[in-house]
Design a protein around this motif. Structure first.
Motif, short mmCIF file in Angstrom:
data_model
loop_
_atom_site.label_atom_id
_atom_site.label_comp_id
_atom_site.label_asym_id
_atom_site.label_seq_id
_atom_site.Cartn_x
_atom_site.Cartn_y
_atom_site.Cartn_z
N MET A 178 0.84 -1.20 0.00
CA MET A 178 0.00 0.00 0.00
C MET A 178 0.87 1.25 0.00
O MET A 178 1.96 1.26 0.58
CB MET A 178 -0.90 0.04 1.24
CG MET A 178 -2.11 -0.88 1.21
SD MET A 178 -3.22 -0.52 2.59
CE MET A 178 -4.52 -1.69 2.30
N ASP A 195 -2.84 5.13 0.94
CA ASP A 195 -3.70 3.98 1.15
C ASP A 195 -3.62 3.51 2.61
O ASP A 195 -4.63 3.10 3.20
CB ASP A 195 -3.30 2.84 0.22
CG ASP A 195 -3.60 3.15 -1.23
OD1 ASP A 195 -4.31 4.14 -1.49
OD2 ASP A 195 -3.11 2.42 -2.11
N ASP A 225 -6.55 -3.77 -3.08
CA ASP A 225 -6.07 -2.76 -4.01
C ASP A 225 -6.77 -1.42 -3.75
O ASP A 225 -7.76 -1.35 -3.01
CB ASP A 225 -6.32 -3.20 -5.46
CG ASP A 225 -7.80 -3.34 -5.78
OD1 ASP A 225 -8.43 -2.33 -6.12
OD2 ASP A 225 -8.32 -4.46 -5.67
N ARG A 226 -6.26 -0.37 -4.38
CA ARG A 226 -6.71 0.98 -4.05
C ARG A 226 -8.20 1.21 -4.36
O ARG A 226 -8.92 1.80 -3.56
CB ARG A 226 -5.85 2.01 -4.80
CG ARG A 226 -6.23 3.45 -4.52
CD ARG A 226 -5.18 4.42 -5.03
NE ARG A 226 -5.59 5.80 -4.86
CZ ARG A 226 -5.54 6.47 -3.71
NH1 ARG A 226 -5.11 5.85 -2.61
NH2 ARG A 226 -5.91 7.72 -3.63
N VAL A 266 -11.54 8.40 -4.29
CA VAL A 266 -10.65 7.34 -4.75
C VAL A 266 -11.27 6.58 -5.92
O VAL A 266 -10.61 6.29 -6.93
CB VAL A 266 -10.32 6.37 -3.59
CG1 VAL A 266 -9.60 5.12 -4.11
CG2 VAL A 266 -9.47 7.07 -2.54
#
Length: 455
Positions: A1, A5, A54-55, A81
């Motif tokens: 990350m 994040d 994941d982001r 995001v």
């Protein structure tokens, strides 16, 4: 990350630690879209579960948890995001939308009740020392005294100029709901808002009905081509010109030889596309002695067309739509270079040339829309006057590549564009194309009048 994040994951963990017990934590995580990890504390169980996320998924989790537990900041961060890499709705567009509403944002609905599901206006304050909530101020200045604040001032108080696109979309859906306004006035307002939104590639469209009235939602216009058009090389009347870069860093093109055979439009092309009036203005600046720049440019472009079918399409387009759309007429640009192989490619072994060098016609329309029109003669399907599957395969392969890049490709057989029925065919095609892309919406009612005589 990434550090960002990690900070978001930590924020999610803190919210769940405060709002959940050990027994309810697993269910809350499952509802949000992830599984807890192995750890002792609630916070560490959440962080362990998010470590492999994941982001984009992390953003979706943040949005869901923020929404569920009324954490405005977390929900908004999640939205932002999720929207990374997507076209924004700019502050300029949002200000223009606010101006379109004026002092009446919610119509028949109570403005404070419309806003409460979207912003925590009961806890928001105008300054550190303010004793009244934003909800109280809205009632004071927009309900009891409805001309004190207009929508633009309210947007500033809410942070609506910079909030996530998703929250702004929810705002528009709420204030355009039939409970807020119905009938012709609501339709006119929706049309006005769409004229503003289309600059950023969005529109309000009916997603259903309630008691016979449309319920609007924000949606993307169809996907156009990524990037801004540069170096429009067109109207070739002879051999392919040799090009070079005057300044490679700036991508400035210069014609090294064959300049007399083609044109290069060197002005910036707006996101709304290229209009005939803009092309004429450019041509007039290049030829200041011309008495009628439009007629002179038309002759020059027509000279680049090698077949009666191409000439017929070109002539019918301008006869029909120039009087109708006037300054809003999109430029129909002929013989536009799509790919460019340098001369040296002919001397290189194992180096294939691009199968399609030029497009017959190109329209640059709003919302990054690029429409290619091809007029197919015998050479599109044959080699040495014999049918060729290889030639056809190259053509359809190039079409696929164009469509995947976001272009719209339309093909006419050359025999369709000659003869007495051709004018009606061309008119029907462009009528439908312009309706699809809402070109010259104020002139659409005139598109169904009988065709005028050629000028």
């Amino acid at each position: 990350m990434t550090p960002g994040d990690n900070a978001l994951a930590l924020r999610i963990a803190e919210v769940l630690k405060e709002r959940c017990t050990h027994e309810t934590l697993a269910g809350a995580a499952e509802d949000a879209g992830f599984s807890l990890g192995e750890a002792i504390s609630k916070r560490d169980r959440v962080l362990a579960g998010l470590a492999v996320t994941d982001r984009k998924t992390l953003g979706a989790i943040a949005q869901r948890i923020g929404r569920r537990y009324s954490d405005f900041a977390l929900e908004e961060t999640g939205y932002l995001v999720l929207e990374e890499g997507e076209p924004p709705i700019s502050e300029i567009t949002r200000r223009d939308i606010a101006k379109a509403f004026g002092h009446d944002l919610a119509g028949e609905s109570a403005i404070d009740e419309v806003l409460k599901p979207l912003w925590p206006i009961d806890s928001m304050r105008d300054g550190f020392f303010s004793t009244r909530s934003l909800a109280q101020q809205i009632v004071q200045h927009m309900v009891l005294n409805p001309t004190d604040w207009d929508a633009e001032h309210l947007f500033g108080q809410l942070g609506a100029f910079t909030c996530s696109r998703s929250r702004f979309a929810r705002l528009l859906k709420s204030v355009m709901h039939p409970l807020a306004g119905r009938g012709d006035d609501a339709q006119r307002l929706a049309n006005a808002l769409n004229e503003i939104l289309r600059r950023d590639g969005y529109k309000l469209e009916s997603a259903g009905e309630e008691s016979g009235y449309p319920v609007y939602e924000l949606s993307r216009l169809h996907r156009g081509v990524v990037g801004v058009p540069k170096n429009l090389i067109f109207a070739s009347t002879g051999p392919k010109p040799e090009l070079g870069f005057a300044y490679a860093v700036n991508n400035d093109v210069v014609i090294l030889s064959g300049a007399e055979h083609c044109l290069i439009y060197d002005r910036q092309i707006r996101k709304d596309g290229l209009l005939w009036s803009e092309l004429v203005a450019w041509w007039g600046a290049q030829h200041p002695g011309e008495q009628d720049a439009a007629k002179s440019l038309g002759r020059r472009l027509r000279a680049s067309l090698s077949s009666l079918a191409e000439q017929g399409l070109f002539d019918a387009y301008f006869r029909r739509y120039r009087p109708l759309l006037q300054a809003a007429l999109p430029a129909l640009v002929p013989q536009v270079y799509l790919h460019y192989d340098p001369a040296i490619v002919r001397t290189l072994k194992r180096r294939r040339s691009f199968p399609r060098q030029r497009m017959d016609f190109l329209l640059l329309l709003p919302s990054s829309t690029r429409v290619v029109i091809e007029v197919d003669g015998q050479h599109h399907f044959s080699r040495d006057d014999k049918p060729s599957l290889a030639v056809y395969a190259d053509m359809v392969s190039a079409d696929r590549d164009l469509r995947l890049a976001g272009y719209e490709v339309f093909r006419f057989g050359a025999n369709e564009l000659v003869g007495p029925a051709s004018h009606a065919l061309i008119t029907r095609f462009f009528d439908q194309l312009f309706k699809l892309h809402e070109i010259g919406s104020r002139a659409q009612s005139r598109l169904h009048t009988p065709c005028g005589t050629p000028s």
